[in-house]
Structure formats: structure tokens, C-alpha cells
Enzyme design. Structure first.
Site, PDB file in Angstrom:
ATOM      1  N   ARG A 247      31.344  20.148 -15.369  1.00 11.45           N
ATOM      2  CA  ARG A 247      32.571  19.565 -15.934  1.00 11.45           C
ATOM      3  C   ARG A 247      33.426  20.703 -16.471  1.00 11.45           C
ATOM      4  O   ARG A 247      33.589  20.859 -17.677  1.00 11.45           O
ATOM      5  CB  ARG A 247      32.251  18.560 -17.057  1.00 11.45           C
TER       6      ARG A 247
ATOM      7  N   ASP B  53      21.632  19.102 -18.579  1.00 15.05           N
ATOM      8  CA  ASP B  53      22.883  18.372 -18.426  1.00 15.05           C
ATOM      9  C   ASP B  53      22.726  16.886 -18.127  1.00 15.05           C
ATOM     10  O   ASP B  53      23.286  16.053 -18.819  1.00 15.05           O
ATOM     11  CB  ASP B  53      23.724  19.031 -17.320  1.00 15.05           C
ATOM     12  N   THR B  54      21.976  16.521 -17.106  1.00 13.51           N
ATOM     13  CA  THR B  54      22.050  15.157 -16.587  1.00 13.51           C
ATOM     14  C   THR B  54      21.555  14.109 -17.584  1.00 13.51           C
ATOM     15  O   THR B  54      22.272  13.150 -17.895  1.00 13.51           O
ATOM     16  CB  THR B  54      21.258  15.053 -15.272  1.00 13.51           C
TER      17      THR B  54
ATOM     18  N   CYS C 163      15.819  13.440  -6.454  1.00 11.72           N
ATOM     19  CA  CYS C 163      15.651  14.295  -7.631  1.00 11.72           C
ATOM     20  C   CYS C 163      14.196  14.385  -8.090  1.00 11.72           C
ATOM     21  O   CYS C 163      13.562  13.369  -8.399  1.00 11.72           O
ATOM     22  CB  CYS C 163      16.518  13.770  -8.772  1.00 11.72           C
ATOM     23  N   LEU C 164      13.684  15.604  -8.163  1.00  9.52           N
ATOM     24  CA  LEU C 164      12.310  15.805  -8.614  1.00  9.52           C
ATOM     25  C   LEU C 164      12.172  15.577 -10.118  1.00  9.52           C
ATOM     26  O   LEU C 164      11.077  15.315 -10.612  1.00  9.52           O
ATOM     27  CB  LEU C 164      11.853  17.226  -8.260  1.00  9.52           C
ATOM     28  N   GLY C 165      13.258  15.660 -10.855  1.00 10.44           N
ATOM     29  CA  GLY C 165      13.198  15.460 -12.296  1.00 10.44           C
ATOM     30  C   GLY C 165      13.268  14.013 -12.728  1.00 10.44           C
ATOM     31  O   GLY C 165      13.307  13.719 -13.927  1.00 10.44           O
TER      32      GLY C 165
END
Length: 415
Positions: A187, A252-253, A358-360
């Protein structure tokens, strides 16, 4: 369809000759109109009845946007035509992006993905369970007697970021510097280019990686720095690019998703009460909130000329695949803007789709579920601070800039 100009014409790229005018919809992913109504609401304009399933915007250098879940999934699955080599928009950011394995396509990507799974997969998350629980409880308990907080700053940032810093074996005093760099990638505020932010992140990582190649520990960076890919040791450059991705994802996510979810719950006492009375619904609530408040929009680049759903795409075209639009697609979820914790089938691509799922996601879900359970146990009744104007920011990863919450400490519960 009538061309809708959302960004001033001075900032619009020329229309390529292969793009039909009736597919032009000038949507700016970094500054969509009606952002004050909510970032997901601002993106939902792409799914209005007069908007085609695939549109071209002249904003940010010009690119395609898939507006429906079916097209988003198909493009994610078809890495032969839609490559991850340039996953960010605008093009200069995508070309500077070289994180591993998300800038790779199968089969090259698979060995690196297997290594990444060693540091964020389910077994690792299970081992972190107690630390996740302890940190969530400690943070919430420190806020509970105060009767107010900026949820974004006081909880949504420190909780998942401190968990990640623990996982990576990095000092917490480095968080402000690292968070600033990751924000500039997803961002940007104009103070740094993507390439500058990435190189600053690499400057931070390189000495740490070299140190842990010489004296490895059990942390995520040590595991990556000393890992094996394709039967050989990973190179320092590859380790740097993998660890860069771990930092961007870890800082971040989930931070932003927690703020979106808590903003909704602060405005919806009936949904809070449902989870207080039926805590067994919290995992289902997590999934429904992930669908409704999805926040990522990355892209792909065409490897060759290709006809996709009746539209001629050209080699080198970029296409944006907004993960949030799958969950907001009424063709996939009835009444998609409505949050329903008892929804029978929850369809979304919040964690991506296909070879780059996504692995997370396991760590993210665990952190969300723990937050919902422990917050509502201690602070069941809360709201947005009177007079506060909540501002969202749109981008590759959208976010909530600040979330001031208030509650009566007398209604809280020490646990």
C-alpha cells in the site's frame, strides 16, 4: 458497456489496439471510487450487472481485471498461460518482484514451496499454539481495563507480527522498520518505490542470513538459509528472496484482516452475541469473515497470445486476479455482502488458489480463531469510538488505517 472513468484521464494509459472499447472500465486498484463506503464495497462495483466478467482498466499502466470467481480460479490454475513471473501491478512493481516461490511457476516453484512449508506448515503452527494463546490473552488483558484502544495499533499489528518475529528469530525492536518497508510494497504512500523498499528489506536480511548459515538455529530463517532444493543447498540469493516473502506475508496480511473483522463486529452486536452464545461457531465465523473481508489482489502476466472467455489477450498483458472478488461473487455466494456465520457453503479464494495457495493459511486461521475467542470472552461489548471516521486503504493488500474501539470496563471479564 459505457466506459467509467474512476481516475483522471491524465493518468490513463493509451488503450492497446487489441482491447475493445466496450471492455474498458477504468478502475484504480490503489484509489477506487467510493472507498469511504469500505474497501470491499469499493471493489464490488466491478461485479455490477453491467460490468463484463473480464475488463480492461487504463489505470496503473493498463491491465485486465477478472471480476468473477470462475475466471479468477481458472487463471490461477493455468500457470502455462498466466505466469507468476510478474505478480504485482503496476508493471514496474511486478518486474521488481522476485520473491520465492511466488514469482515462480511449476515445476520450478514446487521444491521451494516444500521448503517454505517446513517453516509455516501445520506442524509448526501446532507447536506455536501455546505461544499464540498466551500472547493473545496478554495483549487483550492489558487493554481490557482501559476501556479503549486503537485496535489496529494496539492488537492487530503486535499480535501476528510478534508471533512471526518469534518464528523468524528476529528482535521485536526491528518491527517498525520492517513494517514500514512491507507497507510500501503493498500500500505505497509514494515515499519509496517497490524496488527501493525491496532492496532495503534485502539489506536488512542479507547479514542475518549469512550469520545463520554459519551458526544455524531452529528459527525459520535458519531453516530456509540452510535448506535443500532440487537436491542441492539453497543459494544465498534464493534464501534472501524466500525470507523476503516470509517477512512481507508475516507482517502485513493477517494484521489487516483482523482489523477488518473487528470493525465489522464492533458495528454488529448481533453477530458478537451469536459467537458469545455459540462459541463452537467461531471456526465457521472465521471462514465467513475470510470470505467477506478478503483483502488481496495480485496478478499474472500472459506468456503468449491467448483467448480467454471469448476475449483476445496478448503476450505480456497483465491481469489482476482480485482474491476478494471470488467471495463477493453472488454467483458463488448468495447475498455475498451479508455476513452469515451459519452459511452452509462458503466459497472464496482469500488464500489464493492453485499452485500458489498460501502456505501461511494455517497460521492465519489459528491467529484469527484465537483472537475471536479470547477477545469476546474478555470484552464482549464494544463499539467504534464516537465520531471516529474509519479509513480504508486499497492496494495489493488492502487495510484499515486505524480502528478506535471503546467499551465499558465494568462489562468486561478478567480471565
Amino acid at each position: 458497456m459505457t466506459t467509467e472513468t474512476i481516475q483522471s484521464n491524465a493518468n490513463l494509459a493509451p488503450l492497446p489496439p487489441h482491447v475493445p472499447e466496450h471492455l474498458v472500465f477504468d478502475f484504480d486498484m490503489y484509489n477506487p471510487s467510493n472507498l469511504s463506503a469500505g474497501v470491499q464495497e469499493a471493489w464490488a462495483v466491478l461485479q455490477e450487472s453491467n460490468v463484463p466478467d473480464l475488463v480492461w482498466t487504463r489505470c496503473n499502466g493498463g491491465h485486465w481485471i477478472a471480476t468473477r470467481g470462475q475466471l479468477i480460479r481458472e487463471a490461477y490454475e493455468d500457470y502455462r498461460h498466466f505466469s507468476s513471473e510478474c505478480p504485482f501491478i503496476p508493471r514496474e512493481a511486478g518486474e521488481a518482484y522476485d520473491f520465492i516461490p511466488t514469482s515462480m511457476d511449476p515445476p520450478e516453484q514446487r521444491q521451494f514451496r516444500a521448503l517454505a512449508n517446513q517453516v509455516v506448515g501445520m506442524p509448526v503452527v501446532d507447536k506455536l499454539e501455546n505461544r499464540i494463546q498466551e500472547l493473545a490473552c496478554s495483549l487483550i488483558e492489558s487493554l481490557r481495563p482501559q476501556g479503549q484502544c486503537n485496535f489496529t495499533e494496539d492488537y492487530a499489528e503486535p499480535f501476528p507480527i510478534r508471533i512471526f518475529m518469534l518464528l523468524a528469530g528476529l528482535p521485536e525492536e526491528d518491527i517498525p522498520h520492517l513494517k514500514y518497508l512491507t507497507d510500501q510494497m503493498t500500500r505505497p504512500d509514494g515515499s519509496m518505490t517497490f524496488a527501493e523498499a525491496k532492496e532495503a528489506l534485502y539489506d536488512y536480511l542479507i547479514p542475518i542470513i549469512e550469520q545463520r548459515r554459519q551458526k544455524p538455529g531452529t528459527d525459520a530463517i535458519s531453516i530456509v538459509a540452510n535448506g535443500q532444493v532440487n537436491g542441492r543447498p539453497i543459494t544465498s540469493d534464493e534464501a534472501k528472496r524466500m525470507c523476503g516473502l516470509l517477512l512481507v506475508g508475516g507482517l502485513d496480511t493477517v494484521v489487516n484482516f483482523l482489523s477488518f473483522s473487528m470493525e465489522f463486529l464492533a458495528k454488529s452486536p448481533e453477530h458478537r452475541q451469536e459467537l458469545i452464545e455459540r462459541p463452537e461457531r467461531i471456526p465457521a465465523a472465521c471462514e465467513e469473515l475470510l470470505r467477506r473481508f478478503s483483502l488481496v489482489a495480485d496478478g499474472r502476466i500472459l506468456t503468449s497470445d491467448y483467448e480467454f472467455h471469448g476475449v483476445q489477450l496478448k503476450k505480456g498483458d497483465q491481469i489482476l486476479l482480485p482474491q476478494m472478488l471470488s467471495g463477493l461473487d453472488e454467483r458463488e455466494n448468495a447475498c455475498p455482502m451479508h455476513v452469515d456465520f451459519s452459511r452452509q457453503k462458503v466459497s472464496h479464494t482469500t488464500f489464493g488458489h492453485g499452485s500458489h495457495l498460501c502456505l501461511g493459511q494455517h497460521l492465519a486461521r489459528r491467529e484469527i480463531i484465537v483472537t475471536l475467542k479470547e477477545w469476546l470472552t474478555r470484552i464482549p461489548d464494544f463499539s467504534i469510538a464516537p465520531g471516529a471516521q474509519i479509513q480504508h486503504k486499497s492496494g495489493i493488500v488492502s487495510g484499515v488505517q486505524a480502528l478506535p474501539l471503546v467499551w465499558d470496563p465494568a462489562t468486561t471479564k478478567a480471565v
